[in-house]
Design a protein around this motif. Structure first.
Motif, PDB file in Angstrom:
ATOM      1  N   HIS A   1       1.517  -0.876  -0.069  1.00 43.44           N
ATOM      2  CA  HIS A   1       0.125   0.025   0.183  1.00 43.44           C
ATOM      3  C   HIS A   1       1.374   1.237   0.089  1.00 43.44           C
ATOM      4  N   VAL A   2       1.097   2.165  -0.915  1.00 46.88           N
ATOM      5  CA  VAL A   2       1.584   3.585  -1.547  1.00 46.88           C
ATOM      6  C   VAL A   2       0.614   4.827  -1.110  1.00 46.88           C
ATOM      7  N   LEU A   3       1.233   5.428  -0.225  1.00 51.32           N
ATOM      8  CA  LEU A   3       0.528   6.769  -0.086  1.00 51.32           C
ATOM      9  C   LEU A   3       1.616   7.695  -1.270  1.00 51.32           C
ATOM     10  N   LEU A   4       0.795   8.113  -2.230  1.00 52.50           N
ATOM     11  CA  LEU A   4       1.189   9.510  -3.292  1.00 52.50           C
ATOM     12  C   LEU A   4       0.584  10.655  -2.137  1.00 52.50           C
ATOM     13  N   VAL A   5       1.600  12.299  -2.113  1.00 54.63           N
ATOM     14  CA  VAL A   5       1.134  12.903  -1.102  1.00 54.63           C
ATOM     15  C   VAL A   5       1.824  14.042  -2.053  1.00 54.63           C
ATOM     16  N   GLY A   6       0.366  14.909  -2.396  1.00 48.71           N
ATOM     17  CA  GLY A   6       1.026  16.144  -3.281  1.00 48.71           C
ATOM     18  C   GLY A   6       0.193  17.407  -2.883  1.00 48.71           C
ATOM     19  N   HIS A   7       0.895  18.502  -2.907  1.00 44.57           N
ATOM     20  CA  HIS A   7      -0.523  19.864  -2.382  1.00 44.57           C
ATOM     21  C   HIS A   7      -0.526  20.324  -3.579  1.00 44.57           C
TER      22      HIS A   7
ATOM     23  N   THR B   1      -3.448   5.303  -2.503  1.00 48.34           N
ATOM     24  CA  THR B   1      -3.992   6.447  -1.778  1.00 48.34           C
ATOM     25  C   THR B   1      -3.393   7.642  -2.204  1.00 48.34           C
ATOM     26  N   PHE B   2      -3.610   8.348  -3.397  1.00 50.53           N
ATOM     27  CA  PHE B   2      -3.506  10.144  -3.078  1.00 50.53           C
ATOM     28  C   PHE B   2      -4.241  10.705  -1.899  1.00 50.53           C
ATOM     29  N   LEU B   3      -3.166  11.336  -1.748  1.00 51.93           N
ATOM     30  CA  LEU B   3      -3.590  12.883  -0.597  1.00 51.93           C
ATOM     31  C   LEU B   3      -3.368  13.713  -1.117  1.00 51.93           C
ATOM     32  N   PHE B   4      -4.479  14.700  -1.467  1.00 54.22           N
ATOM     33  CA  PHE B   4      -3.997  16.141  -2.235  1.00 54.22           C
ATOM     34  C   PHE B   4      -4.922  17.049  -1.258  1.00 54.22           C
TER      35      PHE B   4
ATOM     36  N   LEU C   1       5.006   8.184  -0.806  1.00 53.34           N
ATOM     37  CA  LEU C   1       6.031   8.837  -2.082  1.00 53.34           C
ATOM     38  C   LEU C   1       5.500  10.197  -1.763  1.00 53.34           C
ATOM     39  N   VAL C   2       6.496  11.770  -1.513  1.00 56.45           N
ATOM     40  CA  VAL C   2       6.033  12.860  -1.741  1.00 56.45           C
ATOM     41  C   VAL C   2       6.530  12.967  -2.991  1.00 56.45           C
ATOM     42  N   LEU C   3       5.401  13.660  -4.486  1.00 55.13           N
ATOM     43  CA  LEU C   3       5.659  13.862  -5.117  1.00 55.13           C
ATOM     44  C   LEU C   3       6.244  15.237  -5.586  1.00 55.13           C
ATOM     45  N   GLU C   4       6.801  16.524  -4.328  1.00 58.66           N
ATOM     46  CA  GLU C   4       7.507  17.555  -4.372  1.00 58.66           C
ATOM     47  C   GLU C   4       8.420  17.521  -5.368  1.00 58.66           C
ATOM     48  N   PRO C   5       8.768  18.693  -6.169  1.00 58.16           N
ATOM     49  CA  PRO C   5      10.574  18.992  -7.159  1.00 58.16           C
ATOM     50  C   PRO C   5      11.399  18.694  -6.421  1.00 58.16           C
ATOM     51  N   THR C   6      12.180  17.802  -7.685  1.00 56.95           N
ATOM     52  CA  THR C   6      13.620  17.491  -7.458  1.00 56.95           C
ATOM     53  C   THR C   6      14.026  18.431  -7.242  1.00 56.95           C
TER      54      THR C   6
END
Length: 402
Positions: A93-99, A158-161, A187-192
């Motif tokens: 189960h992977v959580l993908l986080v992005g604002h 799970t996407f968390l926006f 995994l947090v989808l912030e910029p590299t």
């Protein structure tokens, strides 16, 4: 560490290359909807658009929940059940986080000028929030799409926006922490950082300092007044001296307000102070030294709200295997390396790392200029970054084993 069989990351990246123009179109669609952290109608429209885009690419989620943000943007979670042999008991189960909120005031887009090509001729794309972090949102959605279409095992995702990251994740923090505890990996989808993932971030404090003085007529009886503005100015100068850049501690007063009229000795003034620290020891030192600051007029009262927002983030033991896995995927893509780095900015990854849970940050855009008018991405990096996340998802169809 064990990993489920998964399609080669190189193949996923090739597929991402084939649909790169569509991914970029989705990025620009998100950018065109302005989502200032302080514009609640804009945030609501932006989250509706983001949900619609996710459903267009992935179908209806198996579970979703929208958490009201009050004075902040709402937080949305969308969960897609795992597929293939990785589904069922024991599945990852992977959580993908992005604002989806940005620092840019509504109306900024109208005057935004597109950047020219880089010195080596590479194309750039600009726009408010394109780097931080709407590109990461689109890439994350497409990464799951490509991983599912590959036919290999895919974890539950799970996407968390959230719509308040830029102002401290004030309403979304408990949602993030609860979701991370239910997932195996975040995994947090912030910029590299110029292509590097971020494994260490500073802790942040958002302090409010209030000075309360004595009002008086500035011409008739200035001696009867005690200026809150003068006293707070003294405090701000002294606070700047508490910074210790050699220890990773910075202090910036970014907001200052006070007074009621030009001919009145100011009875009230406030300052917003941004503080960054690399360790809990520095956090304690800053607290102590700020409290010890005195001002010249004893009639003015100084009050400090010590609001430590995010704890410092380091590469914890739980995250090290995740970094190693991401590097395996990058090598399979044909990359020479996948560097990691420490940065001064904080993110929602700080909350997850502080719980001792596995997390990688900076899985999103390659570009530069966060929070600056020149904010941009390199569109030619979109396929590789999307393929990287897709490849990692494929290997997380079952949980990591240390």
């Amino acid at each position: 560490m064990t990993a489920s069989p998964a399609p080669a990351a190189a193949a996923l990246t090739t597929r991402a290359q084939a649909v790169s123009s569509r991914i970029v179109d989705d990025i620009l669609t998100l950018v065109r909807q302005e989502t200032s952290s302080y514009d609640l109608p804009g945030l609501a429209a932006g989250l509706d658009l983001l949900r619609e885009l996710t459903v267009q690419r992935l179908g209806q989620p198996d579970h979703e929940h929208r958490y009201p943000g009050g004075e902040c943007g709402d937080t949305l979670t969308l969960t897609y059940a795992g597929t293939g042999t990785g589904a069922g008991p024991g599945a990852g189960h992977v959580l993908l986080v992005g604002h989806y909120d940005t620092v840019w005031p509504t109306g900024t887009l109208a005057g935004w000028e597109q950047p020219g090509a880089s010195e080596d001729g590479r194309e750039k794309l600009g726009g408010p929030g394109i780097f931080d972090m709407k590109t990461g949102l689109a890439q994350g959605i497409w990464a799951l799409k490509l991983a599912r279409e590959s036919g290999g095992p895919v974890p539950t995702v799970t996407f968390l926006f959230n719509g308040d990251e830029e102002i401290g994740s004030l309403s979304s923090r408990p949602v993030i922490e609860e979701a991370a505890q239910k997932a195996d990996v975040t995994l947090v989808l912030e910029p590299t950082a110029h292509g590097a993932v971020k494994t260490a971030r500073k802790g942040t404090g958002i302090f409010q300092v209030t000075a309360t003085g004595v009002e008086a007529h500035a011409g008739l009886a200035p001696q009867d007044g005690a200026s809150a503005i003068t006293a707070l100015s003294e405090f701000v100068v002294a606070a700047a001296k508490v910074a210790a850049p050699d220890r990773g501690t910075t202090i910036n007063t970014g907001l200052f307000r006070g007074g009621s009229a030009i001919n009145v000795v100011a009875g009230q003034a406030t300052a917003g102070v941004d503080i960054r620290v690399s360790s809990e020891a520095e956090q304690a030192r800053v607290d102590e030294e700020l409290d010890a600051i005195t001002v010249s007029d004893p009639r003015v009262r100084i009050e400090i709200d010590h609001a430590w927002n995010r704890p410092p983030m380091t590469l914890n033991a739980a995250s090290a295997p995740l970094l190693a896995l991401a590097r395996e995927v990058a090598r399979e893509q044909g990359r020479d390396s996948l560097p990691d780095t420490a940065v001064g900015g904080a993110s929602d990854a700080n909350f997850v790392a502080a719980l001792g849970l596995p997390v990688l940050c900076g899985m999103g855009a390659v570009g530069d200029g966060a929070h600056a008018q020149g904010e941009f991405i390199y569109p030619d990096t979109v396929p590789a970054q999307t393929g990287l996340v897709a490849g990692v998802l494929g290997r997380l169809a079952r949980p990591l084993r240390g």
